[in-house]
Design a protein around this motif. Structure first.
Motif, PDB file in Angstrom:
ATOM      1  N   GLU A 140       0.827  -1.210   0.000  1.00 53.98           N
ATOM      2  CA  GLU A 140       0.000   0.000   0.000  1.00 53.98           C
ATOM      3  C   GLU A 140       0.863   1.263   0.000  1.00 53.98           C
ATOM      4  O   GLU A 140       0.442   2.318  -0.499  1.00 53.98           O
ATOM      5  CB  GLU A 140      -0.917   0.013   1.233  1.00 53.98           C
ATOM      6  CG  GLU A 140      -1.991  -1.059   1.218  1.00 53.98           C
ATOM      7  CD  GLU A 140      -2.812  -1.048   2.498  1.00 53.98           C
ATOM      8  OE1 GLU A 140      -2.670  -0.071   3.278  1.00 53.98           O
ATOM      9  OE2 GLU A 140      -3.588  -1.995   2.723  1.00 53.98           O
ATOM     10  N   ARG A 141       2.107   1.135   0.566  1.00 53.60           N
ATOM     11  CA  ARG A 141       2.943   2.324   0.739  1.00 53.60           C
ATOM     12  C   ARG A 141       4.314   2.230   0.059  1.00 53.60           C
ATOM     13  O   ARG A 141       4.964   3.247  -0.146  1.00 53.60           O
ATOM     14  CB  ARG A 141       3.170   2.589   2.242  1.00 53.60           C
ATOM     15  CG  ARG A 141       1.901   2.831   3.009  1.00 53.60           C
ATOM     16  CD  ARG A 141       2.151   3.170   4.459  1.00 53.60           C
ATOM     17  NE  ARG A 141       2.583   2.055   5.276  1.00 53.60           N
ATOM     18  CZ  ARG A 141       1.780   1.101   5.748  1.00 53.60           C
ATOM     19  NH1 ARG A 141       0.485   1.125   5.431  1.00 53.60           N
ATOM     20  NH2 ARG A 141       2.235   0.127   6.508  1.00 53.60           N
ATOM     21  N   TYR A 142       4.752   0.995  -0.258  1.00 59.49           N
ATOM     22  CA  TYR A 142       6.125   0.816  -0.734  1.00 59.49           C
ATOM     23  C   TYR A 142       6.181  -0.131  -1.928  1.00 59.49           C
ATOM     24  O   TYR A 142       5.267  -0.917  -2.167  1.00 59.49           O
ATOM     25  CB  TYR A 142       7.014   0.244   0.379  1.00 59.49           C
ATOM     26  CG  TYR A 142       6.879   0.939   1.703  1.00 59.49           C
ATOM     27  CD1 TYR A 142       7.341   2.248   1.867  1.00 59.49           C
ATOM     28  CD2 TYR A 142       6.285   0.306   2.794  1.00 59.49           C
ATOM     29  CE1 TYR A 142       7.219   2.897   3.092  1.00 59.49           C
ATOM     30  CE2 TYR A 142       6.157   0.941   4.014  1.00 59.49           C
ATOM     31  CZ  TYR A 142       6.616   2.241   4.167  1.00 59.49           C
ATOM     32  OH  TYR A 142       6.480   2.878   5.367  1.00 59.49           O
ATOM     33  N   GLN A 143       7.306  -0.049  -2.643  1.00 59.09           N
ATOM     34  CA  GLN A 143       7.657  -1.058  -3.635  1.00 59.09           C
ATOM     35  C   GLN A 143       8.739  -1.951  -3.019  1.00 59.09           C
ATOM     36  O   GLN A 143       9.614  -1.468  -2.295  1.00 59.09           O
ATOM     37  CB  GLN A 143       8.183  -0.403  -4.909  1.00 59.09           C
ATOM     38  CG  GLN A 143       7.156   0.508  -5.582  1.00 59.09           C
ATOM     39  CD  GLN A 143       7.723   1.180  -6.815  1.00 59.09           C
ATOM     40  OE1 GLN A 143       7.680   0.622  -7.909  1.00 59.09           O
ATOM     41  NE2 GLN A 143       8.256   2.383  -6.651  1.00 59.09           N
ATOM     42  N   ILE A 144       8.684  -3.239  -3.325  1.00 63.66           N
ATOM     43  CA  ILE A 144       9.600  -4.202  -2.716  1.00 63.66           C
ATOM     44  C   ILE A 144      10.406  -4.914  -3.796  1.00 63.66           C
ATOM     45  O   ILE A 144       9.837  -5.513  -4.720  1.00 63.66           O
ATOM     46  CB  ILE A 144       8.834  -5.263  -1.884  1.00 63.66           C
ATOM     47  CG1 ILE A 144       7.887  -4.604  -0.879  1.00 63.66           C
ATOM     48  CG2 ILE A 144       9.816  -6.213  -1.192  1.00 63.66           C
ATOM     49  CD1 ILE A 144       8.556  -3.825   0.204  1.00 63.66           C
ATOM     50  N   ILE A 145      11.726  -4.845  -3.690  1.00 60.04           N
ATOM     51  CA  ILE A 145      12.632  -5.670  -4.499  1.00 60.04           C
ATOM     52  C   ILE A 145      13.128  -6.770  -3.579  1.00 60.04           C
ATOM     53  O   ILE A 145      13.742  -6.488  -2.546  1.00 60.04           O
ATOM     54  CB  ILE A 145      13.827  -4.855  -5.033  1.00 60.04           C
ATOM     55  CG1 ILE A 145      13.334  -3.688  -5.899  1.00 60.04           C
ATOM     56  CG2 ILE A 145      14.777  -5.748  -5.819  1.00 60.04           C
ATOM     57  CD1 ILE A 145      14.430  -2.696  -6.257  1.00 60.04           C
ATOM     58  N   HIS A 146      12.896  -8.020  -3.939  1.00 57.92           N
ATOM     59  CA  HIS A 146      13.129  -9.127  -3.003  1.00 57.92           C
ATOM     60  C   HIS A 146      13.961 -10.226  -3.662  1.00 57.92           C
ATOM     61  O   HIS A 146      13.539 -10.826  -4.653  1.00 57.92           O
ATOM     62  CB  HIS A 146      11.767  -9.687  -2.555  1.00 57.92           C
ATOM     63  CG  HIS A 146      11.853 -10.698  -1.460  1.00 57.92           C
ATOM     64  ND1 HIS A 146      10.729 -11.343  -0.953  1.00 57.92           N
ATOM     65  CD2 HIS A 146      12.905 -11.193  -0.754  1.00 57.92           C
ATOM     66  CE1 HIS A 146      11.108 -12.179  -0.011  1.00 57.92           C
ATOM     67  NE2 HIS A 146      12.423 -12.115   0.130  1.00 57.92           N
ATOM     68  N   GLN A 147      15.147 -10.469  -3.123  1.00 58.52           N
ATOM     69  CA  GLN A 147      15.963 -11.611  -3.568  1.00 58.52           C
ATOM     70  C   GLN A 147      15.555 -12.818  -2.732  1.00 58.52           C
ATOM     71  O   GLN A 147      15.884 -12.909  -1.557  1.00 58.52           O
ATOM     72  CB  GLN A 147      17.455 -11.311  -3.384  1.00 58.52           C
ATOM     73  CG  GLN A 147      18.356 -12.461  -3.822  1.00 58.52           C
ATOM     74  CD  GLN A 147      19.827 -12.116  -3.710  1.00 58.52           C
ATOM     75  OE1 GLN A 147      20.401 -11.521  -4.613  1.00 58.52           O
ATOM     76  NE2 GLN A 147      20.444 -12.477  -2.599  1.00 58.52           N
ATOM     77  N   VAL A 148      14.856 -13.766  -3.354  1.00 55.92           N
ATOM     78  CA  VAL A 148      14.245 -14.866  -2.596  1.00 55.92           C
ATOM     79  C   VAL A 148      15.090 -16.135  -2.583  1.00 55.92           C
ATOM     80  O   VAL A 148      14.819 -17.061  -1.810  1.00 55.92           O
ATOM     81  CB  VAL A 148      12.839 -15.202  -3.155  1.00 55.92           C
ATOM     82  CG1 VAL A 148      11.914 -14.009  -3.041  1.00 55.92           C
ATOM     83  CG2 VAL A 148      12.918 -15.711  -4.594  1.00 55.92           C
TER      84      VAL A 148
END
Length: 390
Positions: A218-226
């Motif tokens: 709702e507030r952020y963008q997430i870059i995620h190395q999974v």
């Protein structure tokens, strides 16, 4: 001049070796050194192309490891380690490098033992505040010991221990902002958070992020190395938690962030969430506020010690695994992101903690050790310094 590197298994071991190799090649060009030959013995490395491009010969060593818990594999790995030692000993006997550099880890053991028996000088580097078993053992005969955290000095002989910091690859020194949002397909105005769970990914961090995603997006963008091995699981989980979510496109997940993607993520992110390995030193170079989540039961509790040492600088906050829930993580993210003054103070503290000279310091010490060994082998050959004096 022959320098052999050993270590591997994780990016935390291999990436500092890459940084030191880069530094040695730079010193070689700057000072017109002749015939500097570099070798690597260990697990099959990531970035094989880097080794080829920098004329580093690779010798794969398949060794066993000693687990902290009961496993029948511990018995079989005794034999695996023995044969790895024979392989390493024969390799070093034929190569006979001037110095061996050990980064720690099980794969270093047969190589460093071979160097000890062949009386080849050894230098080691410890990335963590609590040393691993291999480095503690190797410290007894190593000529030089480099450490990343002052606390590690308590476990090593003081007369040969130097605080250098942790080597950071040149590719990671300068984050990229230009074109990053387009490349990663990110919105222009929504703040960005990067989540790093180590080269293999972290199940604990991944599951917590998944639980927090509906609120975070709702507030952020997430870059995620999974982690590469977790891709299929992530895809199936996302179908359940983000179906119908209007902001699902704000979540960008990758099995592994390559150098370009990592530089771009670092460039556009306002906050980094990470484990407490050697990535801490990259985050510091990037001057990014961070939330550090140490592995609860790491060897010697080194990740916990790393995390709190870094947090005392003011650059990060620590959330221990036993306290890690989606609600706690979201609350801590909001506390940092919604207070610009706090974010700025953390960014400045990270920059003050950062040290970009570690690779050069270690590279110069390795060249010095190798040069002295060459002089012992060829005592009649004058050094550059001696020639200048004449």
């Amino acid at each position: 001049m022959r320098i052999l590197f050993t270590g591997g298994g994780t990016g935390g071991h291999l990436y500092p070796i890459i940084a030191i190799i880069q530094a040695i090649r730079d010193i070689e060009r700057e000072e017109n050194l002749i015939d500097v030959q570099l070798f690597y013995a260990g697990d099959a490395p990531y970035s094989k192309q880097f080794f080829y491009d920098n004329e580093v010969q690779i010798k794969k060593i398949n060794t066993g490891k000693r687990r902290q818990y009961f496993s029948i594999l511990n018995f079989f790995d005794i034999f695996k380690t023995f044969f790895a030692f024979l392989d390493a000993f024969w390799y070093l006997y034929n190569l006979y490098p001037d110095v061996v550099f050990g980064k720690g880890g099980a794969v270093s053991f047969p190589v460093l033992l071979s160097a000890k028996l062949l009386q080849i000088p050894v230098m080691i580097h410890e990335s963590d505040s609590a040393p691993g078993r291999t480095n503690l053992w190797a410290a007894k005969f190593a000529k030089s010991i480099a450490i990343s955290y002052p606390e590690a000095a308590n476990d090593f002989p003081k007369e040969k221990t130097v605080l250098t910091g942790n080597p950071v690859r040149k590719e990671m020194l300068n984050p990229v902002t230009e074109g990053a949002r387009e490349f990663l397909k990110l919105e222009e105005s929504t703040p960005i958070i990067t989540v790093l769970g180590g080269s293999q990914g972290s199940q604990v961090i991944n599951s917590t992020i998944f639980g927090a995603l509906p609120e975070l997006l709702e507030r952020y963008q997430i870059i995620h190395q999974v982690g590469e091995k977790n891709i299929k699981l992530v895809e199936s989980i996302l179908e359940g938690i983000l179906t119908g979510n209007d902001h699902r496109y704000r979540y960008k997940y990758f099995g592994h962030l390559n150098d370009l993607a990592m530089k771009m993520s670092a460039g556009v992110s306002e906050l980094v969430i990470s484990r407490a390995g050697s990535t801490i030193f990259e985050i510091a170079v990037w001057k990014k506020p961070s939330i550090i989540i140490p592995i609860h039961h790491s060897n010697g509790d080194h990740q916990m010690k790393n995390a709190y040492y870094y947090a005392r600088s003011g650059a990060a906050v620590v959330i221990e695994e036993e306290n890690l829930t989606p609600h706690v993580l979201v609350a801590e993210i909001d506390r940092i992101m919604q207070h610009p003054d706090l974010k700025e103070k953390m960014s400045q503290a990270a920059g003050a903690f950062a040290d970009t000279t570690a690779a050069e310091k270690i590279g110069r010490q390795l060249i010095k050790l190798a040069f002295h060994e060459e002089q012992k082998k060829n005592p009649k050959e004058e050094s550059k310094e001696e020639k200048k004096e004449k």
